[in-house]
Design a protein around this motif. Structure first.
Motif, mmCIF file in Angstrom:
data_model
loop_
_atom_site.group_PDB
_atom_site.id
_atom_site.type_symbol
_atom_site.label_atom_id
_atom_site.label_comp_id
_atom_site.label_asym_id
_atom_site.label_seq_id
_atom_site.Cartn_x
_atom_site.Cartn_y
_atom_site.Cartn_z
ATOM 1 N N MET A 155 0.783 -1.131 0.011
ATOM 2 C CA MET A 155 0.034 0.097 -0.115
ATOM 3 C C MET A 155 0.806 1.398 -0.119
ATOM 4 S SD MET A 155 -3.160 -0.894 -0.018
ATOM 5 C CE MET A 155 -2.821 -2.375 -1.400
ATOM 6 N N ALA A 156 2.033 1.272 0.698
ATOM 7 C CA ALA A 156 2.813 2.342 0.839
ATOM 8 C C ALA A 156 3.692 2.638 -0.578
ATOM 9 C CB ALA A 156 3.851 2.231 1.817
ATOM 10 N N ILE A 158 2.169 1.757 -3.605
ATOM 11 C CA ILE A 158 1.132 2.490 -4.503
ATOM 12 C C ILE A 158 0.891 3.861 -4.129
ATOM 13 C CG2 ILE A 158 -1.532 2.256 -5.310
ATOM 14 C CD1 ILE A 158 -1.138 -0.750 -4.766
ATOM 15 N N THR A 159 0.866 4.098 -2.720
ATOM 16 C CA THR A 159 0.788 5.705 -2.273
ATOM 17 C C THR A 159 1.876 6.480 -2.756
ATOM 18 O OG1 THR A 159 -0.609 4.920 -0.482
ATOM 19 C CG2 THR A 159 0.169 7.183 -0.221
ATOM 20 N N TYR A 160 2.912 5.973 -2.752
ATOM 21 C CA TYR A 160 4.162 6.783 -3.173
ATOM 22 C C TYR A 160 4.124 6.951 -4.806
ATOM 23 C CZ TYR A 160 8.777 7.575 -4.914
ATOM 24 O OH TYR A 160 10.057 7.803 -5.699
ATOM 25 N N LEU A 162 1.360 7.350 -6.434
ATOM 26 C CA LEU A 162 0.392 8.264 -6.608
ATOM 27 C C LEU A 162 0.882 9.757 -6.084
ATOM 28 C CD1 LEU A 162 -2.802 6.227 -5.435
ATOM 29 C CD2 LEU A 162 -2.106 7.025 -7.775
ATOM 30 N N LEU A 163 1.470 9.791 -5.000
ATOM 31 C CA LEU A 163 1.960 11.178 -4.429
ATOM 32 C C LEU A 163 3.092 11.595 -5.375
ATOM 33 C CD1 LEU A 163 1.884 12.906 -2.099
ATOM 34 C CD2 LEU A 163 3.630 11.799 -0.869
ATOM 35 N N TYR A 223 9.156 2.681 2.190
ATOM 36 C CA TYR A 223 7.989 3.618 1.436
ATOM 37 C C TYR A 223 7.304 4.441 2.351
ATOM 38 C CZ TYR A 223 9.369 0.725 -2.507
ATOM 39 O OH TYR A 223 9.792 0.155 -3.545
ATOM 40 N N VAL A 224 6.851 3.997 3.606
ATOM 41 C CA VAL A 224 6.358 4.850 4.563
ATOM 42 C C VAL A 224 6.960 6.263 4.896
ATOM 43 C CG1 VAL A 224 5.372 4.925 6.875
ATOM 44 C CG2 VAL A 224 5.445 2.832 5.584
ATOM 45 N N ILE A 227 6.813 8.416 1.834
ATOM 46 C CA ILE A 227 5.790 9.144 1.771
ATOM 47 C C ILE A 227 5.616 10.556 2.753
ATOM 48 C CG2 ILE A 227 3.084 9.092 2.216
ATOM 49 C CD1 ILE A 227 3.480 5.947 1.421
#
Length: 308
Positions: A155-156, A158-160, A162-163, A223-224, A227
């Motif tokens: 999830m991190a 994918i979020t990275y 998108l960010l 990745y956390v 972000i």
């Protein structure tokens, strides 16, 4: 006068008898039976001699389809082919990836995710780093917060991505090629890190509980921090970016050292490979420290181009 009268009497009975004879031959009197037949919703040949309508054919066609032995045989054959294809796919996947082990790393819940994120960002307050076991089997992540998982790294990641797309869009530098290059670079760095770690453990003959999925999980936790770093850079500029980079790097290094210390350094007591590997425990410490020090470099490499 008797002859006409006789002729009239002779022709009058024929005139009365002719209509019933003609009606019985040419027409069928259904006036008395029609209401009963229509009330029962039966098909009356006397009223409609044409072909049956689509509504009348629909139910009969479906019933015939399921009653047809050839159709049933075709359905059974198609189901068997689908089951055989599913078994073949599962067998091929199991040759390279253990599905049961993969399910273990995704056995998480909301409580675990929140606690794990707090540990990743504030690892200094966490005291117990021991991984718990039940009959020589590690507990699932939802049961043990110290167990590695793949849900948060996935999830991190994918979020990275998108960010990163949002950051590039704000700076008017967005393009599908740049975003794809950013995603592939981040994925390749994790693969390289895992391969180097596996090679180092193999060359030093380190026997530990670390699996490939464990290494992917520990490598993906960065990745956390990435972000958090990018968000601070977008909100507070370059100063906020470097402050967040320093905080997330230190937190991740501390987390990696304390987590891998349980897996690598404690294996010295159970290592049965002789004095060749046990005589140099500092090499195992070097692996742990090198893995931790390498994290800030990757974080800076993958996030610096997103902040301007």
């Amino acid at each position: 006068m008797e002859l006409p009268h006789h002729g009239y009497r002779a022709t009058k009975p024929r005139a009365r008898a002719a209509p019933p004879t003609a009606d019985s031959v040419l027409f069928e009197d259904t006036s008395s039976a029609a209401p009963a037949m229509n009330n029962q919703a039966y098909y009356t040949p006397g009223y409609n001699m044409g072909p049956p309508t689509n509504d009348m054919q629909g139910g009969t066609g479906v019933d015939n389809l399921f009653a047809d032995p050839m159709a049933n045989a075709a359905m059974m054959y198609g189901s068997s082919l689908a089951n055989q294809g599913k078994d073949i796919v599962n067998k091929e996947i199991s040759r390279y990836v253990s599905v049961n082990k993969l399910k273990y790393f995704f056995a998480v819940d909301t409580r675990y995710v929140l606690k794990k994120l707090m540990i990743l960002m504030f690892p200094y307050t966490h005291q117990d780093w021991e991984v718990r076991y039940h009959r020589d089997t590690p507990l699932t992540p939802r049961q043990d917060v110290n167990a590695p998982d793949l849900y948060i790294p996935t999830m991190a990641f994918i979020t990275y991505i998108l960010l990163a797309g949002i950051a590039l869009g704000i700076q008017k530098r967005f393009s599908p090629e740049v975003l794809g290059l950013c995603a592939s670079t981040a994925l390749v760095w994790v693969i390289i890190e895992v391969l180097v770690m596996l090679l180092s453990l193999y060359l030093l003959t380190v026997h530990s509980d670390l699996s490939t999925f464990d290494l992917i999980a520990y490598s993906g936790y960065k990745y956390v921090g990435m972000i958090f770093t990018v968000l601070c850079g977008l909100l507070f500029g370059s100063d906020g970016y470097f402050v967040a980079l320093a905080w997330s790097s230190c937190a991740l290094m501390f987390f990696i050292v304390r987590s891998l210390k349980i897996k690598i350094l404690t294996s010295l007591s159970s290592d049965s490979m002789g004095t060749g590997s046990s005589a140099k425990p500092q090499l195992r410490l070097y692996i742990t420290m090198a893995t931790a020090i390498f994290q800030p470099i990757i974080i800076y490499w993958l996030t610096s181009h997103l902040i301007r």
